[in-house]
Design a protein around this motif. Structure first.
Motif, PDB file in Angstrom:
ATOM      1  N   PHE A   1      12.990   0.462   1.825  1.00 46.65           N
ATOM      2  CA  PHE A   1      12.719  -1.102   1.857  1.00 46.65           C
ATOM      3  C   PHE A   1      13.883  -1.833   2.325  1.00 46.65           C
ATOM      4  O   PHE A   1      15.149  -1.678   1.896  1.00 46.65           O
ATOM      5  CB  PHE A   1      12.453  -1.309   0.511  1.00 46.65           C
ATOM      6  CG  PHE A   1      10.953  -0.788   0.138  1.00 46.65           C
ATOM      7  CD1 PHE A   1       9.819  -0.406   1.066  1.00 46.65           C
ATOM      8  CD2 PHE A   1      10.665  -0.493  -1.143  1.00 46.65           C
ATOM      9  CE1 PHE A   1       8.716   0.212   0.621  1.00 46.65           C
ATOM     10  CE2 PHE A   1       9.347   0.066  -1.612  1.00 46.65           C
ATOM     11  CZ  PHE A   1       8.482   0.664  -0.591  1.00 46.65           C
ATOM     12  N   ILE A   2      13.512  -2.916   2.588  1.00 52.08           N
ATOM     13  CA  ILE A   2      14.555  -4.010   3.180  1.00 52.08           C
ATOM     14  C   ILE A   2      14.449  -5.373   2.029  1.00 52.08           C
ATOM     15  O   ILE A   2      13.347  -5.931   2.542  1.00 52.08           O
ATOM     16  CB  ILE A   2      14.759  -4.429   4.431  1.00 52.08           C
ATOM     17  CG1 ILE A   2      15.069  -3.216   5.463  1.00 52.08           C
ATOM     18  CG2 ILE A   2      15.953  -5.302   4.904  1.00 52.08           C
ATOM     19  CD1 ILE A   2      15.067  -3.313   6.618  1.00 52.08           C
ATOM     20  N   GLN A   3      15.568  -5.766   1.498  1.00 57.83           N
ATOM     21  CA  GLN A   3      15.273  -6.945   0.710  1.00 57.83           C
ATOM     22  C   GLN A   3      15.631  -8.067   1.509  1.00 57.83           C
ATOM     23  O   GLN A   3      16.497  -8.268   2.221  1.00 57.83           O
ATOM     24  CB  GLN A   3      16.344  -6.856  -0.686  1.00 57.83           C
ATOM     25  CG  GLN A   3      16.366  -8.039  -1.477  1.00 57.83           C
ATOM     26  CD  GLN A   3      14.946  -8.092  -2.127  1.00 57.83           C
ATOM     27  OE1 GLN A   3      14.679  -7.240  -2.819  1.00 57.83           O
ATOM     28  NE2 GLN A   3      14.210  -9.412  -2.067  1.00 57.83           N
ATOM     29  N   THR A   4      14.721  -9.117   1.498  1.00 57.77           N
ATOM     30  CA  THR A   4      15.198 -10.411   2.158  1.00 57.77           C
ATOM     31  C   THR A   4      14.671 -11.437   1.452  1.00 57.77           C
ATOM     32  O   THR A   4      14.197 -11.357   0.335  1.00 57.77           O
ATOM     33  CB  THR A   4      14.010 -10.295   3.555  1.00 57.77           C
ATOM     34  OG1 THR A   4      12.742 -10.397   3.116  1.00 57.77           O
ATOM     35  CG2 THR A   4      14.161  -9.007   4.233  1.00 57.77           C
ATOM     36  N   SER A   5      14.925 -12.766   1.826  1.00 57.63           N
ATOM     37  CA  SER A   5      14.456 -13.832   0.906  1.00 57.63           C
ATOM     38  C   SER A   5      12.864 -14.178   0.941  1.00 57.63           C
ATOM     39  O   SER A   5      12.571 -14.881   0.409  1.00 57.63           O
ATOM     40  CB  SER A   5      14.935 -15.005   1.828  1.00 57.63           C
ATOM     41  OG  SER A   5      14.594 -15.414   3.087  1.00 57.63           O
ATOM     42  N   TYR A   6      12.135 -13.174   1.897  1.00 56.22           N
ATOM     43  CA  TYR A   6      10.622 -13.320   1.737  1.00 56.22           C
ATOM     44  C   TYR A   6      10.109 -12.046   1.022  1.00 56.22           C
ATOM     45  O   TYR A   6       9.086 -12.019   1.034  1.00 56.22           O
ATOM     46  CB  TYR A   6      10.097 -13.229   3.071  1.00 56.22           C
ATOM     47  CG  TYR A   6      10.577 -14.449   4.024  1.00 56.22           C
ATOM     48  CD1 TYR A   6       9.845 -15.540   3.931  1.00 56.22           C
ATOM     49  CD2 TYR A   6      11.776 -14.204   4.993  1.00 56.22           C
ATOM     50  CE1 TYR A   6      10.416 -16.709   4.911  1.00 56.22           C
ATOM     51  CE2 TYR A   6      12.262 -15.358   5.657  1.00 56.22           C
ATOM     52  CZ  TYR A   6      11.370 -16.616   5.607  1.00 56.22           C
ATOM     53  OH  TYR A   6      12.158 -17.532   6.425  1.00 56.22           O
ATOM     54  N   GLY A   7      11.170 -11.490   0.270  1.00 55.79           N
ATOM     55  CA  GLY A   7      10.656 -10.432  -0.670  1.00 55.79           C
ATOM     56  C   GLY A   7      11.072  -8.921   0.046  1.00 55.79           C
ATOM     57  O   GLY A   7      11.843  -8.906   0.753  1.00 55.79           O
ATOM     58  N   LEU A   8      10.616  -8.041  -0.871  1.00 53.54           N
ATOM     59  CA  LEU A   8      10.811  -6.545  -0.409  1.00 53.54           C
ATOM     60  C   LEU A   8       9.896  -6.231   0.679  1.00 53.54           C
ATOM     61  O   LEU A   8       8.870  -6.057   0.552  1.00 53.54           O
ATOM     62  CB  LEU A   8      10.898  -5.866  -1.726  1.00 53.54           C
ATOM     63  CG  LEU A   8      11.705  -4.482  -1.592  1.00 53.54           C
ATOM     64  CD1 LEU A   8      12.989  -4.466  -1.482  1.00 53.54           C
ATOM     65  CD2 LEU A   8      11.386  -3.571  -2.965  1.00 53.54           C
TER      66      LEU A   8
ATOM     67  N   ASP B   1       8.902  -3.615   4.100  1.00 56.45           N
ATOM     68  CA  ASP B   1       8.981  -2.217   4.683  1.00 56.45           C
ATOM     69  C   ASP B   1       8.840  -1.895   6.066  1.00 56.45           C
ATOM     70  O   ASP B   1       7.808  -2.446   6.723  1.00 56.45           O
ATOM     71  CB  ASP B   1       7.704  -1.441   3.983  1.00 56.45           C
ATOM     72  CG  ASP B   1       7.655   0.197   4.062  1.00 56.45           C
ATOM     73  OD1 ASP B   1       8.765   0.616   4.836  1.00 56.45           O
ATOM     74  OD2 ASP B   1       6.662   0.739   3.708  1.00 56.45           O
TER      75      ASP B   1
ATOM     76  N   ALA C   1       6.232  -4.417   0.269  1.00 58.65           N
ATOM     77  CA  ALA C   1       6.574  -3.359  -0.480  1.00 58.65           C
ATOM     78  C   ALA C   1       5.561  -3.371  -1.917  1.00 58.65           C
ATOM     79  O   ALA C   1       5.499  -4.459  -2.398  1.00 58.65           O
ATOM     80  CB  ALA C   1       8.043  -3.362  -1.020  1.00 58.65           C
TER      81      ALA C   1
ATOM     82  N   SER D   1      11.272   4.992  -0.338  1.00 61.77           N
ATOM     83  CA  SER D   1      12.588   4.338   0.243  1.00 61.77           C
ATOM     84  C   SER D   1      12.585   3.865   1.464  1.00 61.77           C
ATOM     85  O   SER D   1      11.693   3.883   2.136  1.00 61.77           O
ATOM     86  CB  SER D   1      13.533   5.447   0.223  1.00 61.77           C
ATOM     87  OG  SER D   1      13.231   6.482   1.208  1.00 61.77           O
TER      88      SER D   1
ATOM     89  N   LEU E   1       7.077   1.207  -5.257  1.00 58.28           N
ATOM     90  CA  LEU E   1       8.601   1.249  -5.324  1.00 58.28           C
ATOM     91  C   LEU E   1       9.163   2.578  -5.328  1.00 58.28           C
ATOM     92  O   LEU E   1      10.426   2.607  -5.327  1.00 58.28           O
ATOM     93  CB  LEU E   1       8.831   0.336  -6.586  1.00 58.28           C
ATOM     94  CG  LEU E   1       8.448  -1.036  -6.677  1.00 58.28           C
ATOM     95  CD1 LEU E   1       9.103  -1.718  -7.831  1.00 58.28           C
ATOM     96  CD2 LEU E   1       8.796  -1.845  -5.339  1.00 58.28           C
TER      97      LEU E   1
END
Length: 201
Positions: A56-63, A65, A48, A54, A51
């Protein structure tokens, strides 16, 4: 890394640890869809940047797409890292001498190297007193052993789910490895105890 060996203690008791440790393996993070129409769901998500967009998925590896735009940076292959694995096994054995004692000549086997090492193990002299097969000076030897597989009852995770749209992303829905012929998973959390009896003469 694999660590194993045998250590002879007092009273003809031997412990044999066997430990296997492995660092976490990489896994591919995928977008969970087929944006390129290839019928293969192995496309990787975008990183991502805009910003204002729309989805986007928040993960432990960052935002990330799942529907990357043209020119958007794509996550590299095998970017994910799974958990490490380890398994601890241990065998404990006790040897009991039976019958008459053998003479020094009989135990040493006329000067053979292997029997001489066994004599050292029995008397506690030299390296043979620490590593080797436990033996007593008696004519017969009865060894009673207990093997403990997966001593710590630890579960090692199987393949990690890399689909960012899955509720199980970053985790595993199965254990590592496969069953042996007895239906036992060496890497599962089902600790197993096995006993053995050996009689030598």
């Amino acid at each position: 890394m694999t660590i194993g060996g045998s250590i002879n203690l007092k009273w003809a008791v031997r412990i044999s640890p066997f430990v296997v440790m492995q660092s976490g393996g990489p896994f591919d993070i995928t977008a969970g869809n087929d944006p390129y129409g290839s019928t293969l769901f192995n496309a990787r998500p975008g990183i991502a940047a805009n910003l204002n967009k729309s989805g986007f998925i928040q993960t432990s590896y960052g935002l990330l797409d799942p529907n990357p735009s043209p020119g958007e940076a794509i996550l590299p292959r095998n970017y994910g890292r799974g958990p490490g694995q380890y398994n601890v096994n241990l065998r404990i054995a006790k040897t009991i001498g039976l019958g008459r004692e053998r003479g020094a000549a009989a135990v040493s086997g006329g000067g053979s190297v292997g029997a001489g090492a066994a004599m050292q193990a029995a008397t506690g002299r030299g390296l043979g007193g620490l590593i080797g097969t436990p033996i007593t000076p008696h004519r017969f030897n009865l060894t009673i052993g207990l093997s403990i597989r997966n001593l710590l009852n630890h579960t090692n995770a199987g393949p990690i789910i890399g689909n960012i749209t899955s509720p199980y992303f970053g985790s595993a829905n199965q254990i590592a490895g496969s069953q042996n012929g007895e239906g036992f998973y060496e890497t599962a959390n089902n600790r197993r105890l096995e006993s053995q009896i050996k009689f030598t003469f």
